[in-house]
Design a protein around this motif. Sequence first.
Motif, PDB file in Angstrom:
ATOM      1  N   LYS A 217      50.149 -32.164  74.119  1.00 35.00           N
ATOM      2  CA  LYS A 217      50.446 -30.988  74.938  1.00 35.00           C
ATOM      3  C   LYS A 217      51.213 -31.369  76.199  1.00 35.00           C
ATOM      4  CE  LYS A 217      46.315 -29.163  75.282  1.00 35.00           C
ATOM      5  NZ  LYS A 217      45.286 -28.163  75.688  1.00 35.00           N
ATOM      6  N   ILE A 218      50.827 -32.460  76.843  1.00 40.62           N
ATOM      7  CA  ILE A 218      51.523 -32.885  78.070  1.00 40.62           C
ATOM      8  C   ILE A 218      52.964 -33.250  77.752  1.00 40.62           C
ATOM      9  CG2 ILE A 218      51.636 -34.669  79.855  1.00 40.62           C
ATOM     10  CD1 ILE A 218      48.551 -34.770  79.736  1.00 40.62           C
ATOM     11  N   ALA A 219      53.155 -34.083  76.732  1.00 37.44           N
ATOM     12  CA  ALA A 219      54.514 -34.524  76.377  1.00 37.44           C
ATOM     13  C   ALA A 219      55.369 -33.361  75.896  1.00 37.44           C
ATOM     14  CB  ALA A 219      54.440 -35.609  75.308  1.00 37.44           C
ATOM     15  N   ALA A 220      54.773 -32.446  75.121  1.00 42.35           N
ATOM     16  CA  ALA A 220      55.529 -31.327  74.555  1.00 42.35           C
ATOM     17  C   ALA A 220      56.041 -30.390  75.640  1.00 42.35           C
ATOM     18  CB  ALA A 220      54.659 -30.556  73.567  1.00 42.35           C
ATOM     19  N   VAL A 221      55.264 -30.187  76.708  1.00 40.65           N
ATOM     20  CA  VAL A 221      55.712 -29.321  77.803  1.00 40.65           C
ATOM     21  C   VAL A 221      56.956 -29.907  78.463  1.00 40.65           C
ATOM     22  CG1 VAL A 221      55.131 -28.480  80.109  1.00 40.65           C
ATOM     23  CG2 VAL A 221      53.483 -28.253  78.256  1.00 40.65           C
ATOM     24  N   PHE A 222      56.926 -31.195  78.794  1.00 42.19           N
ATOM     25  CA  PHE A 222      58.092 -31.844  79.394  1.00 42.19           C
ATOM     26  C   PHE A 222      59.291 -31.777  78.453  1.00 42.19           C
ATOM     27  CE2 PHE A 222      54.945 -33.871  82.189  1.00 42.19           C
ATOM     28  CZ  PHE A 222      55.625 -33.874  83.396  1.00 42.19           C
ATOM     29  N   ALA A 223      59.045 -32.055  77.173  1.00 37.71           N
ATOM     30  CA  ALA A 223      60.139 -32.102  76.196  1.00 37.71           C
ATOM     31  C   ALA A 223      60.801 -30.752  76.023  1.00 37.71           C
ATOM     32  CB  ALA A 223      59.603 -32.596  74.845  1.00 37.71           C
ATOM     33  N   LEU A 330      66.754 -29.125  68.912  1.00 34.59           N
ATOM     34  CA  LEU A 330      65.605 -29.302  69.798  1.00 34.59           C
ATOM     35  C   LEU A 330      65.321 -28.027  70.603  1.00 34.59           C
ATOM     36  CD1 LEU A 330      66.148 -32.972  71.050  1.00 34.59           C
ATOM     37  CD2 LEU A 330      64.705 -32.135  69.182  1.00 34.59           C
ATOM     38  N   VAL A 331      66.366 -27.303  70.951  1.00 34.06           N
ATOM     39  CA  VAL A 331      66.172 -25.996  71.599  1.00 34.06           C
ATOM     40  C   VAL A 331      65.440 -25.051  70.652  1.00 34.06           C
ATOM     41  CG1 VAL A 331      67.354 -23.915  72.406  1.00 34.06           C
ATOM     42  CG2 VAL A 331      68.105 -26.152  73.210  1.00 34.06           C
ATOM     43  N   LEU A 332      65.857 -25.033  69.389  1.00 36.87           N
ATOM     44  CA  LEU A 332      65.206 -24.183  68.388  1.00 36.87           C
ATOM     45  C   LEU A 332      63.736 -24.561  68.223  1.00 36.87           C
ATOM     46  CD1 LEU A 332      65.370 -21.976  66.227  1.00 36.87           C
ATOM     47  CD2 LEU A 332      66.161 -23.744  64.610  1.00 36.87           C
ATOM     48  N   LEU A 333      63.457 -25.857  68.141  1.00 38.76           N
ATOM     49  CA  LEU A 333      62.075 -26.309  68.009  1.00 38.76           C
ATOM     50  C   LEU A 333      61.256 -25.913  69.235  1.00 38.76           C
ATOM     51  CD1 LEU A 333      59.823 -27.833  66.622  1.00 38.76           C
ATOM     52  CD2 LEU A 333      60.825 -29.985  67.434  1.00 38.76           C
ATOM     53  N   SER A 334      61.867 -25.990  70.411  1.00 42.27           N
ATOM     54  CA  SER A 334      61.169 -25.602  71.644  1.00 42.27           C
ATOM     55  C   SER A 334      60.827 -24.119  71.628  1.00 42.27           C
ATOM     56  CB  SER A 334      62.051 -25.921  72.861  1.00 42.27           C
ATOM     57  OG  SER A 334      62.355 -27.295  72.917  1.00 42.27           O
ATOM     58  N   LEU A 335      61.753 -23.298  71.170  1.00 46.25           N
ATOM     59  CA  LEU A 335      61.500 -21.862  71.093  1.00 46.25           C
ATOM     60  C   LEU A 335      60.382 -21.558  70.099  1.00 46.25           C
ATOM     61  CD1 LEU A 335      65.164 -20.505  71.160  1.00 46.25           C
ATOM     62  CD2 LEU A 335      63.468 -20.374  73.001  1.00 46.25           C
ATOM     63  N   ILE A 336      60.395 -22.254  68.974  1.00 46.25           N
ATOM     64  CA  ILE A 336      59.330 -22.066  67.971  1.00 46.25           C
ATOM     65  C   ILE A 336      57.975 -22.447  68.574  1.00 46.25           C
ATOM     66  CG2 ILE A 336      58.418 -22.921  65.774  1.00 46.25           C
ATOM     67  CD1 ILE A 336      61.333 -23.263  64.847  1.00 46.25           C
ATOM     68  N   TYR A 337      57.958 -23.527  69.335  1.00 43.44           N
ATOM     69  CA  TYR A 337      56.723 -23.994  69.976  1.00 43.44           C
ATOM     70  C   TYR A 337      56.168 -22.924  70.919  1.00 43.44           C
ATOM     71  CZ  TYR A 337      53.673 -26.802  72.985  1.00 43.44           C
ATOM     72  OH  TYR A 337      52.608 -27.287  73.707  1.00 43.44           O
ATOM     73  N   TYR A 338      57.033 -22.355  71.747  1.00 44.57           N
ATOM     74  CA  TYR A 338      56.550 -21.369  72.715  1.00 44.57           C
ATOM     75  C   TYR A 338      56.207 -20.032  72.067  1.00 44.57           C
ATOM     76  CZ  TYR A 338      57.374 -24.476  76.603  1.00 44.57           C
ATOM     77  OH  TYR A 338      57.296 -25.531  77.474  1.00 44.57           O
ATOM     78  N   VAL A 339      56.897 -19.678  70.999  1.00 47.30           N
ATOM     79  CA  VAL A 339      56.534 -18.467  70.261  1.00 47.30           C
ATOM     80  C   VAL A 339      55.148 -18.639  69.646  1.00 47.30           C
ATOM     81  CG1 VAL A 339      57.055 -17.096  68.207  1.00 47.30           C
ATOM     82  CG2 VAL A 339      58.881 -17.677  69.813  1.00 47.30           C
ATOM     83  N   THR A 340      54.869 -19.826  69.141  1.00 48.99           N
ATOM     84  CA  THR A 340      53.550 -20.110  68.569  1.00 48.99           C
ATOM     85  C   THR A 340      52.469 -20.000  69.630  1.00 48.99           C
ATOM     86  OG1 THR A 340      54.583 -21.616  66.964  1.00 48.99           O
ATOM     87  CG2 THR A 340      52.201 -21.783  67.248  1.00 48.99           C
TER      88      THR A 340
END
Length: 440
Positions: A217-223, A330-340
């Motif tokens: 969770k910590i690393a994913a927020v920065f990423a 990576l932008v797409l993956l980030s959006l998927i992460y936040y939608v989840t």
Amino acid sequence: MDDFLAARSQMALSLGFHIIYACIGMVMPFFMAVSHYKWLKTNNEVYRNLTKAWSKGVAIFFATGAVSGTMLSFELGLLWPKFMEHAGPIFGMPFSLEGTAFFIEAIALGFFLYGWNKLNKWFHWFTGVVVGVSGLASGILVVAANAWMNSPAGFDYVNGQYLNIDPIQAMFNKAWFTQALHMCLAAFTATGFAVAGVHALMILRKQNQEFHYKAFKIAAVFATIGALLQPISGDISAKDVAKRQPAKLAAMEALYHTQKPAPLLIGGIVNEEKKEVKMAFEVPAALSFLAHGDFKAEVKGLDKIPESEHPPVAVTHYAFQMMVGIGSLLVLLSLIYYVTLWRKKAIIDRRWLLKLFVAAIPLGYIALEAGWVVTEVGRQPWIIYGVMKTKDAVTPMPGIAWSFYLFTAIYASLNLIVIFLLYRQIKMVPILYSQQPQEQ
């Protein structure tokens, strides 16, 4: 291999390795500081274990970054003496300040690693923050020196002489902010996805899931934040390059002919002999807007630039496409992460999402390397843009090819050692985790 090619290859090899070590060293201390802060606020031993585990990784990359950075410093003088003879007095300030930042980082890291149960708990945490801030400052200062090569400033060039030197103006040249911003975001994105991916893999393997999920969770927020901000930084950089280095922009887009408006090319196969691009998808007028903020603006092509000053178009174009393509993923993956997260779904139960993060482990660093290829190859044939050509700066000393082979062996060995140390550290995590009691 001739000496000129060997010198360039050795520098490319050294930078290629060092940039990864440096970026990890710049970013990991911030992960460590966040985890440490959470332990101090919650007294959850999992965060304490995580902080200690990450601090060992920070120490490894601090040491390897120091070694590879020192080698690079020597290479500048040994391989490019003409460059250093003239450029050293002008852009030496950011290098000297970088040395100071490195010194502070080393002291702070020593306090942090050996300060457990010896220092005031908040002062101990603060030393970890200093490690991150000084490491980030080191990276920005080095990038400022590189930016000067792309946007020379702080001197007057008169009859082959470098006069009226102003080191402050040289350091804060027109390219330093855009390059530093883009580089810092790239470092956080690449390192964040790599670290998150490793912990996601451990979660999928059902190893110490609480430990690895908190780390993830910590690393994913920065990423993800870095990835979402990177397109904004890229737009700023593109407009800056369009003004200062039109040849680089033309090479990035393989724009052989000046156009008004100019389309944006996606993909394509470059034929440098025929000066054409095939099988590319064109977005009408998009390049004009990205470069100048006007859909009808003219974009200078390579036809308006002397051929002797053309960068290698194919390499620059492919590297640029790779950087942008991976960045978009990576932008797409980030959006998927936040939608989840927005849908309040438990990430730890979304194996498909964790697998995407695992797949993304190398992507950020591939994009990072591609971006540096664009920056360095796109500047050619200049080592100091518009002032000194790379061929005029190389050492006259023969036998550089043997130096290249030696340095290749050294860096390959260093990389294997780092991989071994990291693998051993990851394997030790279950032992460290089990040794500390967890707060219920």
